[in-house]
Design an enzyme around this catalytic site. Structure first.
Site, PDB file in Angstrom:
ATOM      1  N   GLY A   1      37.196  35.517  39.887  1.00  0.00           N
ATOM      2  CA  GLY A   1      35.957  35.421  39.120  1.00  0.00           C
ATOM      3  C   GLY A   1      34.928  36.430  39.613  1.00  0.00           C
ATOM      4  O   GLY A   1      35.281  37.511  40.108  1.00  0.00           O
ATOM      5  N   SER A   2      33.669  36.024  39.538  1.00  0.00           N
ATOM      6  CA  SER A   2      32.593  36.974  39.836  1.00  0.00           C
ATOM      7  C   SER A   2      32.593  37.471  41.275  1.00  0.00           C
ATOM      8  O   SER A   2      31.932  38.457  41.584  1.00  0.00           O
ATOM      9  CB  SER A   2      31.247  36.334  39.542  1.00  0.00           C
ATOM     10  OG  SER A   2      31.204  35.999  38.171  1.00  0.00           O
TER      11      SER A   2
END
Lengths: 365, 624
Positions: free
Chosen positions: B320-321
């Site tokens: 993810g981020s």
């Protein structure tokens, strides 16, 4: 190609001894491994199968003129060496050692066949006669190389027993082909010097293993225990033995490896001194007869080949029985024609094939 | 064929008499020995064999203890009373079996099956029928001992884990050695049924932990009772392991998860030592130590939440981020962006025939790299990713150790995946689509990482790009406390990234926790500055019209995984951490608070054990 005279000169004495020992072996194995209704093929049946295959191999080997083996000696040797390398790479590990190679559904021990190809290669090398005084150190680099390669590979498996056998075959052949006494003495001294030196390079556990190897009493839970039980088995057989299928030591599982390395203790227990002497006598006859074949051979290759096989047999028999009776260190070496094992049966019988081969050609060449 | 060589045959003949004599002597020796054993000692051995009295009693070695980094015991051994029966002795006294079964409240049929078990077992070898009996049972058996020939009650060390499922994945468990393992081992000490380490540290340090078993060779009387010890070998206890984890920290970390699934790994970025390793759900290794029942094993194996999997090294999730760190570094290092490059985020980025969205509806407006990392703006990184391209991103991901195992000394570590054009070509034969670069830039799509890899990544950021081999054991000691082996920090390498780039990223990660609108606010501490990055890993591709609030109404198994990676204190990092909460939703709300608790605890532990630490800081200050 097959000369009719070969049949008239076929060595029935040798064949008879081999067959008698193998039959006793099957009978003994039947008793030693009897466990009532256990699923799977009983060991003695498998052994009969191996015996049949081995006898076929023996006859085949016997009827091919032995100069053929001389021509391809180094090829056989190389192939068996490659197999040893394969074992270390892809072999199956059983009880702590990597000794087996599987091809299809059959697995075998290449180290067994190395013994034979080593003998053939040695015979090939010493086919060339020595100088007046015998072979000197300068003649021997190749034989040493021939020895060290397989020995190292087999030690690595680890398989101490077979490496020792190969070393003993080597020493026996050196004595037989007449190496100068001075050279032999030098080598013995050098060997004697290397042993204590290399001792310092060993790790503690390796030292311990070697010490217990020479003194099993120091390992009362392992080798020492096995030895006591083996001696009890043989000793309790007395003069006439407990009778076929009546060995309690064997039946109750006190004997270690009763079908392979300690098969002789089962024999001693059930057949007593009388049975043991029959078998030991047959072995004695086999060795003397083999020596006779070696000495009556018409050429160097045949003589050394058959002598090598005799040496192999002798050391197997002497060390194995010695171990079972407690006069030798506990080395894993099986007893020819009595111990269970396909590869070993096959290699022993191929060796017998060599003996028969040389024997029946002693009048032809 | 070669000619026969018949020269010097007389050499052989000359040997004849020596050889015959040699063989003769050898066989004479054999004959003599046979005579001695069978004739002279025959009756003695016959008596010994009649009711073979010589037996072996095992005396297994104590397994080495596992301790935490401050010497608190995590795993040790306690005495356990085990009950054995000797099958051969039961033949003469069959009633013993039923009596023992009554006293121990066991089904006699079950005992009979065990005792009669495999046929090839030696008849005098004791068979274990019950382990770990209590004092009442022991008293009952001992009281009647005389009337129970063939019964053996023996004390054996039993593995005990003081804190149950605490750090169970790291510690691992024991199991009975099975036939295939027995065939594979080159160690002669092992026999079938012996307990050996099967997982975790128990498995990997088996050789250190196991010790050397001892035993006694004893003579027994006709009733199978020990009458006389013959020889004995004392067992040598196994060595103790001092682990790198801290018991208190581990406890806090475990508790912070409550009943959620996920993983946490905390590491000292200065040396790679693992301070805590949590994988949830966990299991109780004590179950395995008493030989786990088939039902218990089955329920562990078939549990849909996979409690036996160590998620820290085996769980592979899209980062993810968190991955934006890599995208940012790739952009800066390649010179494609500068810290001042500005990109406008409107909340949607149309690319191809699809709208790529920012997590924040309405967008972030015009942002530079710092704000984009602080607020985790997706649109910014979509565009940076597009400019940098997949292969350069992959290069920097590899530079930071993603896509390959970290080399931690635990079994079954997974490598994760870093996609690239060549990777995709090899895998599916299809070319890389630039739309996939957008997903990669924000850590979604093919990419997957383990929590351990992400803690390595954040440690390297904290530590000037340096990688230390993650280690879980600090040293090995024997029972007397002598240090046998130490595991010093091993620097595995350094990411080829400029100090300036790392500084920019560190500043941004600090901002993400401490600045307004920072996504990692939930991990902010008052005493020290924490730097961190949130991440949310999609489990499924969300529909185009998906609204933020919809996540809470989704079935749990489709909810996003929450990530948080961090290091602290910002100025001189002493702890780095990666937290993953499976299906936890947003990293900011689910994972960051867990990280906060652990960091807080660690810093308080460090100030408690001040003398040692203080000494160190003084020293380092002097060197600075």
């Amino acid at each position: 190609m097959i000369d009719r005279r070969l049949f008239t000169h076929f060595d029935w004495t040798l064949f008879g001894i081999v067959l008698s020992l193998a039959s006793i072996g099957i009978l003994n194995l039947y008793s030693a491994t009897y466990r009532g209704d256990v699923a799977g093929t009983p060991l003695y049946l498998k052994q009969i199968l191996w015996l049949a295959i081995g006898l076929a191999a023996m006859i085949t080997v016997a009827f091919i003129e032995y100069r053929f083996y001389s021509d391809f000696a180094y090829l056989f040797y190389s192939i068996s060496l490659i197999l040893l390398v394969v074992v270390l790479g892809y072999g199956i590990i059983t009880s702590g050692a990597q000794r087996w190679v599987r091809i299809g559904s059959i697995s075998f021990q290449p180290s067994e066949f190395v013994k034979l190809s080593f003998i053939v290669a040695m015979a090939r090398f010493f086919r060339r006669p020595p100088g007046r005084e015998g072979y000197s150190l300068r003649d021997l680099p190749l034989p040493f190389l021939l020895l060290i390669l397989p020995m190292g590979l087999i030690l690595k498996q680890p398989n101490l027993g077979t490496s020792i056998i190969i070393l003993l075959i080597f020493c026996s052949i050196l004595v037989f082909v007449r190496v100068r006494w001075k050279t032999l003495l030098t080598m013995a001294l050098a060997g004697g010097a290397i042993v204590p030196l290399s001792w310092n390079f060993l790790k503690d556990y390796q030292k311990r293993r070697i010490i217990t190897f020479f003194n099993p009493d120091l390992d009362p839970l392992g080798a020492g225990y096995h030895l006591i039980q083996s001696k009890i088995a043989v000793g309790s057989g007395g003069i006439i033995g407990k009778g076929f299928m009546n060995g309690t030591q064997c039946r109750l599982g006190f004997l270690p490896e009763q079908q392979t390395d300690f098969v002789f203790s089962a024999l001693g227990e059930e057949w007593g001194l009388i049975g043991s002497l029959v078998v030991v006598g047959l072995y004695f006859g086999l060795i003397l007869w083999g020596l006779r074949i070696a000495l009556q051979s018409k050429d160097r290759f045949g003589a050394i080949l058959s002598f090598g096989v005799v040496a192999m047999l002798f050391w197997h028999i002497f060390i194995n029985i010695g171990m079972v009776l407690g006069m030798m260190p506990v080395v894993g070496i099986p007893l020819p024609l009595l111990s269970y094992g396909g590869s070993f049966m096959l290699s022993t019988l191929i060796g017998m094939g060599f003996l028969l081969n040389v024997s029946m050609r002693r009048f032809l060449f | 064929m070669m000619e026969l060589n018949t020269q010097r045959m007389e050499d052989f003949k000359a040997r004849q008499k020596y050889l015959v004599a040699f063989v003769g002597i050898a066989f004479l020796l054999i004959f003599g020995h046979l005579w001695y054993l069978q004739v002279i000692k025959g009756s003695e051995y016959r008596r010994l064999s009649e009711n073979n009295r010589i037996r072996i009693r095992e005396n297994p070695a104590d397994r080495g203890m596992l301790l935490d980094r401050r010497g608190r015991v995590l795993a040790h051994n306690r005495p356990s009373f085990e009950v054995f029966l000797v099958p051969e002795d039961l033949k003469t006294n069959p009633e013993v079996l039923t009596r023992v079964s009554e006293m121990l409240d066991l089904d006699p049929e079950e005992i009979r099956n065990r005792v009669e078990g495999p046929k090839r077992r030696p008849a005098f070898q004791p068979v274990k029928i019950r382990s770990d009996i209590d004092w009442n049972e022991l008293a009952r058996l001992e009281f009647n001992r005389v009337h129970l020939p063939g019964l053996i009650v023996d004390v054996r060390p039993r593995r005990t884990y003081n804190y149950g499922d605490l750090a169970s994945h790291l510690i691992g468990y024991l199991g009975e050695m099975d036939e295939s393992e027995l065939k594979q081992t080159k160690d002669f000490q092992y026999r079938m049924g012996v307990l050996v380490g099967k997982y975790g540290v128990e498995h990997r340090w088996e050789a250190d932990l196991k010790g050397v078993d001892g035993g006694r060779q004893i003579e027994v009387d006709t009733l199978g009772r020990e009458s006389r010890p013959l020889r004995s070998v004392d067992p040598v206890p196994g060595n103790n392991l001092i682990l790198t984890i801290d018991l208190d920290l581990q406890r806090v970390a475990e508790e912070a998860f409550q009943d959620k699934s996920g993983a946490l790994v905390a590491m000292d970025p200065r040396n790679g030592r693992i301070l805590a390793m949590v994988s949830k759900p966990s299991f109780d290794p004590n179950l395995f130590a008493k030989s786990i029942s088939p039902q218990e094993w089955k329920s562990l194996m078939e549990n849909p939440r996979h409690p036996l999997q160590n998620r820290v090294i085996q769980g592979q999730y899209p980062p993810g981020s968190v991955f934006k760190i890599i995208t940012a570094i790739a952009g800066l290092e390649s010179g494609i962006i500068t810290p001042n490059t500005q990109i406008t985020c409107t909340g949607v980025y149309p690319y191809g025939n699809r709208d790529f969205r920012c997590w924040k509806e309405g967008g972030h407006g015009t942002v530079s790299l710092h704000r984009a990392l602080v607020e985790s703006c997706d649109i910014f990184f979509y565009q940076v990713g597009l400019k940098v391209g997949v292969d350069l991103i992959a290069r920097y991901a590899n530079e930071f150790g993603l896509g390959r195992p970290t080399g931690i000394y635990l079994a079954h570590e997974k490598p994760g995946i870093v996609p690239s054009t060549s990777w995709k070509k090899k895998r599916s034969g299809a070319p890389w689509y630039s739309g996939e670069t957008l997903s990669l830039a924000v850590g979604q799509g093919y990419i997957s990482t383990t929590p351990l890899q992400l803690v390595m990544l954040i440690s390297a950021i904290a530590n000037g790009g340096r990688f230390y081999l993650p280690q879980v054991v600090e040293r090995v000691e024997n029972v007397y406390g002598t240090v046998l082996e130490e595991y010093p920090p091993i620097e595995k390498g350094r990411a080829d990234v400029s100090e300036e780039t790392l500084r920019i990223v560190r500043e941004a990660l600090m901002g993400a926790v401490n600045e307004p609108h920072g996504t990692g606010w939930a991990c902010a501490l008052s005493e020290v500055k924490v730097a961190g990055k949130t991440g949310t890993a999609q489990v499924i591709t969300l529909p185009q019209n998906f609204k933020k609030g919809d996540m809470d109404r989704m079935p749990l198994k489709f909810r996003d995984h929450a990530w948080f990676v961090a290091f602290a204190p910002f100025e001189a990092p002493r702890i780095s951490i990666a937290v993953l909460v499976e299906h936890g939703g947003f990293g900011a709300t689910a994972a960051a608070p867990i990280a906060k608790k652990v960091i807080e605890k660690y810093l308080s532990i460090e100030s408690e054990s001040a003398p040692k630490i203080a000494g160190r800081t003084v020293e380092s200050k002097l060197h600075d």
